[in-house]
Each structure stands twice: as structure tokens, then as C-alpha cells.
Write an enzyme that holds these catalytic residues in place. Structure first.
Site, PDB file in Angstrom:
ATOM      1  N   GLY B  10       0.980  -1.123  -0.051  1.00  0.00           N
ATOM      2  CA  GLY B  10      -0.002   0.023   0.020  1.00  0.00           C
ATOM      3  C   GLY B  10       0.934   1.291   0.102  1.00  0.00           C
ATOM      4  N   ARG B  71       1.227  -5.023  -5.476  1.00  0.00           N
ATOM      5  CA  ARG B  71       1.478  -6.616  -4.604  1.00  0.00           C
ATOM      6  C   ARG B  71       1.717  -7.526  -5.551  1.00  0.00           C
ATOM      7  NH1 ARG B  71      -2.728  -3.828  -1.529  1.00  0.00           N
ATOM      8  NH2 ARG B  71      -1.734  -3.218   0.610  1.00  0.00           N
ATOM      9  N   ASP B 102       5.880  -4.859   6.340  1.00  0.00           N
ATOM     10  CA  ASP B 102       7.157  -6.233   6.761  1.00  0.00           C
ATOM     11  C   ASP B 102       6.973  -7.371   5.781  1.00  0.00           C
ATOM     12  OD1 ASP B 102       4.501  -6.804   7.489  1.00  0.00           O
ATOM     13  OD2 ASP B 102       5.145  -7.591   9.686  1.00  0.00           O
ATOM     14  N   GLY B 103       5.869  -7.275   5.189  1.00  0.00           N
ATOM     15  CA  GLY B 103       5.847  -8.150   3.810  1.00  0.00           C
ATOM     16  C   GLY B 103       6.574  -8.016   2.653  1.00  0.00           C
ATOM     17  N   THR B 125       4.158   2.824   5.859  1.00  0.00           N
ATOM     18  CA  THR B 125       2.726   2.039   5.598  1.00  0.00           C
ATOM     19  C   THR B 125       1.916   2.797   6.589  1.00  0.00           C
ATOM     20  OG1 THR B 125       1.129   0.461   6.734  1.00  0.00           O
ATOM     21  CG2 THR B 125       3.696   0.095   7.147  1.00  0.00           C
ATOM     22  N   ASP B 127      -0.291   2.074   8.483  1.00  0.00           N
ATOM     23  CA  ASP B 127      -0.725   1.072   9.360  1.00  0.00           C
ATOM     24  C   ASP B 127      -0.043   1.254  10.825  1.00  0.00           C
ATOM     25  OD1 ASP B 127      -2.795   0.438   8.065  1.00  0.00           O
ATOM     26  OD2 ASP B 127      -2.119  -1.687   7.739  1.00  0.00           O
ATOM     27  N   ASP B 129       2.541  -0.621  12.039  1.00  0.00           N
ATOM     28  CA  ASP B 129       2.384  -1.849  12.597  1.00  0.00           C
ATOM     29  C   ASP B 129       3.715  -2.892  12.560  1.00  0.00           C
ATOM     30  OD1 ASP B 129       2.322  -2.383  10.014  1.00  0.00           O
ATOM     31  OD2 ASP B 129       0.577  -3.574  10.059  1.00  0.00           O
ATOM     32  N   ARG B 171      -6.280  -2.508   8.570  1.00  0.00           N
ATOM     33  CA  ARG B 171      -7.012  -3.539   8.451  1.00  0.00           C
ATOM     34  C   ARG B 171      -6.660  -4.573   9.846  1.00  0.00           C
ATOM     35  NH1 ARG B 171      -8.875  -4.935   4.050  1.00  0.00           N
ATOM     36  NH2 ARG B 171      -8.479  -3.358   2.332  1.00  0.00           N
ATOM     37  N   GLY B 185     -10.258  13.973  20.582  1.00  0.00           N
ATOM     38  CA  GLY B 185     -11.407  13.919  21.434  1.00  0.00           C
ATOM     39  C   GLY B 185     -12.787  13.392  21.183  1.00  0.00           C
ATOM     40  N   GLU B 187     -15.556  10.675  21.190  1.00  0.00           N
ATOM     41  CA  GLU B 187     -16.395   9.819  22.339  1.00  0.00           C
ATOM     42  C   GLU B 187     -16.309   8.300  22.261  1.00  0.00           C
ATOM     43  OE1 GLU B 187     -17.944  12.572  20.872  1.00  0.00           O
ATOM     44  OE2 GLU B 187     -17.170  13.672  22.507  1.00  0.00           O
ATOM     45  N   GLU B 222     -11.132   0.626  10.097  1.00  0.00           N
ATOM     46  CA  GLU B 222     -11.573  -0.145   9.000  1.00  0.00           C
ATOM     47  C   GLU B 222     -11.722  -1.909   9.208  1.00  0.00           C
ATOM     48  OE1 GLU B 222      -8.704  -0.217   6.170  1.00  0.00           O
ATOM     49  OE2 GLU B 222      -9.758  -0.459   4.291  1.00  0.00           O
TER      50      GLU B 222
END
Lengths: 319, 319, 319, 319
Positions: B10, B71, B102-103, B125, B127, B129, B171, B185, B187, B222
Site C-alpha cells: 500500500g 502487490r 514487513d511483507g 505504511t 498502519d 504496525d 486492516r 477528543g 467519544e 476499517e
């Protein structure tokens, strides 16, 4: 416990989310939050009011400070500090949180020595010039406002053979100009802390023009007061028409960025976590952590620009 | 030495300034820069081209990646990796820089084992992550895109008694949703990593409505795939009309922020500083420093959300 | 039929979507589109190139002009216009579209008299100062760039008792300053076309300060060259600290707004619809329609600011 | 004379500058301005308050409406309208200004027949679907919010072979989708008013892919409720991975553009100029002028999309 917050000196984006966090955090800790309007001037004039959730609704994304700020000459006279103290007593204010620069911290430090009103200082100024501290509230927002301006100018720059001089804020401190020049790929960066060399820049620019360069972006710190001189220099020495943009207070007014909001929240939380057991400190951001410091340590240190950043910018200063 | 850069998986905002920095840095170090277009797919298809300053002029402020990404399923088959290797040989490429997750790193790690092509991985990325790494390229920009959307919605939210569900990307990883909810902020904050409790939230919301709350902002990752269910929940359980905003790819496309540009430059510089003497590493950002790591250390670690941030968000998850 | 486009004089946002539309429209009409780079200078230097879809991909949202612009002194000499004509012949260019101000139109009108090269002029300048024409390409974008700057400053203005002077572009024409002052609710508006009265303004401001006014926004047209004098006036006569923002080329570089893109498309379409059967005209926007006019009608008319707008701004000029 | 303003139905950006202008204009005309909060619901509940300059300070750049809006079912019952009337009498309100769509106008028209309360209607809805009227408050801002989103996505679109589906607001009316698709150069535009042909689009897209097209932008009106179906269509029929963005209420919340602010001011001024001598009218914008109309003329006409715009978009609908 009644705690009042005030903003002092030049305003910066991020003060409003700090004020919002202050109110929320006070409620969580069972403190009663108060506002002092108009900074130290307002403290002398007794502009003190209990704060509520309602006062801070919808302010998180606004630049500036809803409780306003000021620079106070009267504060230097003891009689006015005495009046300020009486105002605090009358409103039963037990402690103060101040957002501002080191001048503001000194003001409350003197006050503490005289009247023993506990306080915590939070660095908030777009100059980012507090020693032993790597982030002051307002900086990330100001940098992104400058970035957008530079990007807008770049589009038009490539349409025309021109030199663009962009003046950023910062009186004695070139932090904004330096960081912006590096981040945005400017060709020139002039700041008060470093002796630049226009002759070297001229040599390089004339070479680059031969190799096809068709425009220049120069970022110049306000404190040097030379933006219009640099414009003339480009026209006379380099032979490029030149235009000046003075960004001015736009830099204080953008909507606070995400990092601004997150760091602001941590600054305020750290101040309130410590004000009872460890008052009269400055909350600093250092090495990715929030650290309490004595004002005297800050005052006795010297602010220095990041070595790394300076190294990257040397070329842009002709040195 | 000929070094090629590619972007994989991505896309994220910040890839373009990274590509620009790569070209500039190569010239400074007397490397010859190359582009591989369309990621690993393009390496298989031989889309390799020498890069120049001209290719990267004016890309610093654009989201996405000018060398495109992909990809690749074919990469899993050795025969295609062989073809990719031949393409590199034919173009005399000595080493690779890859921007991705990491992929993507694993893909080049396998390739290194087979063909000994040195590479450096740079986490990119939205993400955020990657284990043992605190920043991936694209994150600060994505967070600020989300912030602007939330601020826009907040204005209209206060005009009407409504609940607004905003779905952010991510994801398996709720980093963007978590950080946005805390910074802006909100809720409600729902992410895949944490078991939320709608019953507790319902109790709290009904209380708050009694005390005057007139709107709700919910930020939902998402990956949970529940934005429309949460909309219905607000309408049925809370009695508030509700609207959904799916931010989608806007989050990959904003103009790179200042922090994005500065960190991106450091990532690329660190990769090029080390590729000769210390290849086959991932450049990570950790504890405010840029650190080289072996892929296996990353793969064997587990990505975890920031404890502090999670603590702040518990209330928004009903736990 | 081969048609070339060029941009001339000061650039403005909207030129790029116009260039894109030009290429698309040419293909639809079976014309072959050409670019002339660097305006009239480039025509003299033979910088002429066939254009394709690929050249205009992704330019719709960029300020400035990808085919660059210039101001040409050589054009005044017949020998250079002769060279330009030879260049067009050599490239088999049958007709020209020019984006610029009335100076640019005059340049091609002379050229038409001499060499019979059909042309159509499209008004493009952020000054909006073409007679018998109500919109020039770049204006809506420039106005919105100014608006965002004023809004940013307003936030910080209310934090501090200050006067802010904002200088907008416009040499002899105050259109941008006038419209911005009215649209954004400024307190002062100074433009070259109208004799302002500072004494009256002073009286009013001092009254308003008594009634609680705490800041002033002044919008001043570049052409008056008095921004710093007005700053001093505020400090001396009104007793308010004052700050200057010079917006400069930011106003030429914002991403074209929706109205910019729509009107731009109509301008270009009208030009191409008529170039064969009705050349040597200026496409004007008048009374919400696109109307062809002879250059001499434009030249013999006088540009006038909108009466309505002037009436609204009188108070801001002290008259 | 006491005049009250209320906002009704869906909010739109531009309502706040209208409210500000209303207060200013009332003072100029020696009317006393009042706010009715929460639309017709608030009129029934007696939420009526005298308004002052202070209430409208700093709201010019905010989306939404500070006096809030609502949709009222109770209004259909005469007994509640009676109560509303009593509330107006008790507050000595002589006339009403309402911002909203034609449903809101009808509500006050019935009310006028029953209780003879003079009113003026101002079209404010991002749908732009009022017959005999070419502009409703909120439209230019919404269009520019969509434009920025499309531009952000375009950057990332060109990084990847993908189809992007962007859903804009508009229940029965495709105005926003249509105008955005044309202004931003989308490849697909689907709206409720026009029967589209996916088979034709498929044929064209497959051709274009052969000729090198690498991404698609589709703009789809909310009212069709097919965004996710179109996503699947792209994946199945065209073979392109596809992503959905639902812009939602972001479109109601951007800062009002310059045109928004200018037209808003004219709408309000026209309403107040005429409310005494010519009440019970709708202020419309038509042929670049502000024209008063009877509600029945509007109700008896049919809203129609602009022919020109439809012609430009036919290709994007496969017809």
C-alpha cells in the site's frame, strides 16, 4: 484545590487544546479549574473566572488562545505583583499553570519567592527556544503552516524564473527558518545564530543557473530584518527578479496538528500530576519524555539549535 | 555503485519525499540512482530506469508514489524471482532500497538469501504496525488528514443532535483510529486489538445525554468492518440519528507533513549510509533514534500499541 | 489544424487546468495541440512542442503553469516577432491561444496585423482588471487563499490586542483587497482606486476601542506600497501594536478551486469553438455568459470596480 | 421591529456567515435581531433569545450553524404551530428569516396563512435543488471540500492500478456529484436523475485500459445507494481492485468559501431589505441576480440540472 491557568507572551497554536485539556484534567483530579484572562496583566486586573466544560467546547481546533495573552510591564513593579497576589487570594486560587516562554516562567518564579504561590510552567512559543527542552507548544503547527505556504509558492516558482524570499517568525531564534528550509528543500536559509556567506552562495547559484536552475526559494528568519535586502541582492547579484512573502501571524493561527494536540495533552497532564507534591517546576520535553526541571537550570543553560539540522543547512547558508 | 529504489504494498504519503531524498543522497555519495517502477511486479517485468534530479523535481509535496507500487503474487514463485534477478544484473543494479511493510521486507530477505542482492528496508505504511519500530512513513500525514476531517464534522455535529461514525484505515491494526480518537477528543474508539464493550458505552452515553451532550463522534478502524453496524446501534440503542464517513484513500494522499519529510530524509540517509558496509537490514525509528535491525528480530517480535495511548482510550472503548 | 497555447505575464492558479482542458478539447475537435514554453520569449526562442494527454496528467490541481510564463521586451522589436513567426511556420502552427492580461492580448494583436496568425485571448491574471470582463482565471483561487490567511490571523488576533495589516497582490488594481475585505469582514480596506481617509478611520476606531473592540484586520493592496506605514499608523495613532503579513506569491499558487476549474474549461472551450470561424477575439465572461469581444473594444473601455462592492467597503476606507 | 432567524433541515456551510450578516444588517436597519435555536422544534419549545454582536464574533469561518437546526414532526400538527405562534408573540417577534430547503419554506408558508407572521426564506442546503434558483447556501463550500478529497485520492490513485469510488451527498439530487465529476475530471458519474449505462462504460474502460489507463475515479451520488455495488462492479467487470470513500458530513463542515460568504451576505441583505414591504417571499439567486419569488411559483416548478453540465457528463454516465 483551585487551580488557575493563564497564557503569557506571544500566543501560539496549541494553547487552546492545552486549555481544554486543563479543564478536563482538573475535573478528573477533583481540582476546580479557573481561567485568568489576558495573562499577567489580567492577574493584576483581577480577570479571574471559574471555568467549565462549556467554556472549552469546540476550541480544540482553533489557533491562538481563548483566554488571551499579554506582555506586562507592570509586573516588574512589586506593587502590582502584590495586587495580583491579593486577587488570587480573593478568588481562593491555590496554584497556577502558566503557558509561555522563559520570560513568563521567570515572572512566576519571582512571584513564588515573594508569595509562595505554587506554579508549573509549560513551554509555549513558536520560537522553540527554551534550553533543556526540545518542543514548545505551537511549533509543529507553525512548521506546517510554513510548509503549505512554501509548497504554494513552489508551484508558481517553477512557472517563472524568480527568487522567492519567505520570512518566518523568530526574533532571536532561527528554529522555524532552519527547520523549514531543511524540510522543504529551500536553496537559502538565513538565521540570526549563524554567520552566513552571501559570496559563497552567489558563486554556487550562478553555477546552478548555468546548469539549468530556474528559481530559488530563500527562507529568512524575521530577527535578521533583511528580507527586502535579500530580495535586492537576488535582483542585483544574481539577476533574478525577486518577491517577498512575510508570513507573519499566520504562523500562530493554524489549526493545531495531531502532534501538537498529543504533546499539549501530555504537558498539561504532567503539570497537574505534579503541582501538589512538586511545584515550581517547568515541564520540559526532552529525549521523547516529559521531565520536570527547576527554572534556574533552564535559565543557566543556553539554548542551542540541533547540530544535525545545522549540518544539513550549512550549504544553504554558504558556509 | 548502482542503487535502485522501489515502493511496495500500500502506498503512503511520504514515499515521494523519500524518493526525492534517495536521488539527492545518491548523488552526494557518488552512487547512481535507479528507479524500479511498480514494485516487485516491475522488478519481474524489468521496469528499471536510471533516475535524475529532473525526475524528482516538484514531488516533495505530493502524496502517493511516483514510481508506483504493487502487490505481487508472482514473487512467491522462484522462477519469477530468478527473472527479477536477471533484470537487476542486466541493469547492473548492485543494491536495493525498498519502502513498504514487513511483507515487502520478507520478499527481499528471501531474495537476498537466494541471490545475494544487498538491500535495506524502510518502513512505509500508514498502519504503523512494524514491531520494534515507532514510526512508519505516512503516519503523521494520515493522522493530520483524519484530524481535518474530524474537525470539519465537529462543526456540523454541533448543529444537530447526531452521532457521526468515522472509519479510518487499518486492516489488522487500529493505530490510526486509536491515535485519532485520543488526539481529537472522540467519544468512541473501536479497534481490532481491543475487546470493546458497547453496553458500558450505552450506559455512559445515556447519562451524558441527560447532562446535555448533543452529539457523538465515533472513530472506528476499517479492519472491524462494523461502521454501518455502529451507525444502527446509535440509532436503535442511543436514539440518535447517525451518519457514516469512510475516509478511505484520502488518508494516503495528503501532502506530506513536516515531520513526515524530516523523518523520511533520515530514514533514507541512514539506509544509504549503511548499505555498503552493513546491508540486509531494516532501518527502524526507535526511542527517537534511527536504528538498524535484522529482519528476523522484527519478524520474531510482536507489534504492540502504545500502552499510554491505550490507557487514555479505554473510556472510549467502554472498558 | 495545429493550435498552440502559451501563458504570458504573471502566472495565476487555473492556468494548469486550462492547459489540460486545451489538450483534451483539441483531441475532441481533431486539432493537434502544441505547447509554447516560456510565453512570448519562448515563441521567439522556438520552444514549441507537440502536446499529449501524458503532458497534462495530474496537473489539474496545481497552481502556476507547467508551460511557464515570461514578460518579453524583445517582442517590442519587429525583428524578434519575425523570428517568432518563422518558428511558428517551421512548426506548422496555424493558430494560437494565449492566457494572460491585456498586455499579452495586445502583443498578439500586433502580431496578427503583421503576420495573420489567428489567435484567441483568454483573460488570466489574479488582478481581475480586464474591461468588459467580470472574471479572469486565478481570481477565485487567490481570493480563497487570502481568506484562509485572514481566518488564521483572526484566531490569533483575538488572543491579543493588536492590529494586523495584510497585504494582497494587485499593482494598479485593488480588486483582491476590496473583495477580501468585504468577504472576510475586515475593519480597514485600502486600494489604489479610492482615496481613503485615515482621520475618519481613526475617529471611528478610537470609538470602537472604547466600546470594547480589541483587534483590527486591515487589508491593503500591494500597489499602494504602504503596508509598513499603516503598521506605524496603528501604533502611533491608535496605540495598538501592529504586525504585517505580505502574502505575496502564495496567492498565485493555491490549488484551483471548483469555480476556477469550471470557468477555465468554458473559457478554453469557447476559444476553441470559435478560433476557426471567428479568430482574433478575446473570450470574456460577462453577465454569467462567455462572450467574444474585439480587443479594441476592451482597450477602449475602462476597467471599473464593482459599485456594489465599493459601496459596502466605503466604511472600511473612512469615506 | 424584532426579527428572528432560524436554520432548518440539514445544515450547510455558510449558515454561520448568514447568521453573522443577519445580526449586523439588523443593527444597520434598526431592527432588533433574535435567534430561534434548534429550528422549528425550538420555535415550538420557545428557545428564543435576543442576539448581539458578541454572539456572532468569530463564527464567519465555521461550518454548520451555531443556532443549530432540526427536522420537526410536531410542526405538522396545528396545536404545536399554535404554541410556536404564542412563543413568538410572547417574545414580540414581528417577522422571521428562515434558512433551509423548500420543506422549511412550506412550513412557514402554512404558518403565515394561519397566523400572518411575515417571513422571508433563504435557500440553504448543499443539495442545490430549489427550482427557479441557481445557488443555495453551502454549495460552493461543499464542492470545494469534495475537490480536495478527489485531489488527495488522485495522488494515491496514480500509484496503483485501482478504481476509486467517491460517494457525495445528495438524496434525490445529483448536483454535487455531477458538478464534482465535471470539475475534477472523474471517469464515472452516477446520479439519481439520469439513467446510466454500465455496459457502455465497461466497453470504454476496457478500451482505455488497453491504451494505458491505470486508474479510475468514480463519483456517485448518495441517493443511489450503490457505492459498494460499483466497487464490486469494478472488481468483477473491469478487473481493478476498488476502494470506497464516503465523504459524509465533511461536506457540510468546511470553512465557508469566498463566494459562499459574498452570496450569503447578499441573500440576507435582500431578505431584510424587503421583509417589511414585501414579505412572504423566497429570495432566489437567478441569472446572477437576487430575485424575490412566491413560494407557489417555486413549488409549482420543477428543479432541473444544468443542461450544459449534463451534456459534459454524458460520457461519464455511459450515455
Amino acid at each position: 484545590m483551585n487551580i488557575a491557568i493563564l497564557t503569557s507572551g506571544g500566543d501560539s497554536s496549541g494553547m487552546n487544546p492545552a486549555i481544554k485539556k486543563f479543564v478536563e484534567c482538573c475535573y478528573e483530579k477533583n481540582y476546580t479549574p479557573y481561567f485568568i484572562y489576558d495573562g499577567l496583566e489580567g492577574m493584576i486586573d483581577g480577570k479571574i473566572k471559574k471555568a467549565s466544560y462549556k467554556d472549552v467546547a469546540g476550541i480544540i481546533y482553533r489557533g491562538g488562545t481563548i483566554i488571551r495573552s499579554s506582555r506586562s510591564k507592570r509586573w516588574y513593579e512589586k506593587k502590582y505583583r502584590k495586587i495580583a497576589y491579593e486577587n488570587l487570594k480573593n478568588n481562593k486560587i491555590d496554584a497556577l499553570i502558566i503557558l509561555g516562554g522563559d520570560g513568563s516562567f521567570r515572572a512566576l518564579d519571582v512571584f513564588y519567592d515573594e508569595f509562595k504561590i505554587p506554579f508549573m510552567g509549560i513551554p509555549a512559543t513558536i520560537d522553540n527556544d527554551i534550553p533543556l527542552n526540545e518542543y514548545t507548544i505551537g511549533v509543529d503547527t507553525a512548521l506546517n503552516v510554513i510548509r503549505e505556504a512554501v509548497d504554494d509558492i513552489r508551484d508558481t516558482a517553477s512557472s517563472f524564473s524568480r527568487a522567492f524570499v519567505i520570512e518566518t517568525m523568530g526574533r532571536e531564534c532561527g528554529y522555524l527558518a532552519l527547520t523549514s528550509a531543511v524540510a522543504n528543500g529551500a536553496e537559502m536559509c538565513l538565521i540570526p545564530e549563524v554567520k552566513y556567506n552571501l559570496d559563497n552562495l552567489k558563486k554556487r547559484y550562478l553555477d546552478e543557473i548555468k546548469n539549468g536552475r530556474s528559481y530559488f526559494l530563500a527562507i529568512v528568519a524575521e530577527g535578521l530584518n533583511i528580507s527586502y535586502k535579500i530580495k535586492e541582492w537576488f535582483e542585483k547579484e544574481i539577476g533574478f527578479e525577486s518577491r517577498v512573502t512575510i508570513l507573519g501571524h499566520i504562523q500562530r493561527g493554524g489549526s493545531p496538528t495531531v502532534i501538537e494536540r498529543l504533546r499539549t495533552a501530555e504537558f498539561v497532564k504532567t503539570a497537574l500530576d505534579n503541582i501538589e507534591k512538586n511545584p515550581d517546576k517547568i515541564v520540559t520535553y526532552y529525549d521523547d519524555k516529559f521531565v520536570l526541571r527547576d527554572l534556574k537550570d533552564i535559565v543557566n543553560s543556553k539554548y542551542e539549535l540541533d547540530e544535525n539540522m545545522l549540518a544539513l543547512a550549512k550549504k544553504l547558508m554558504g558556509i
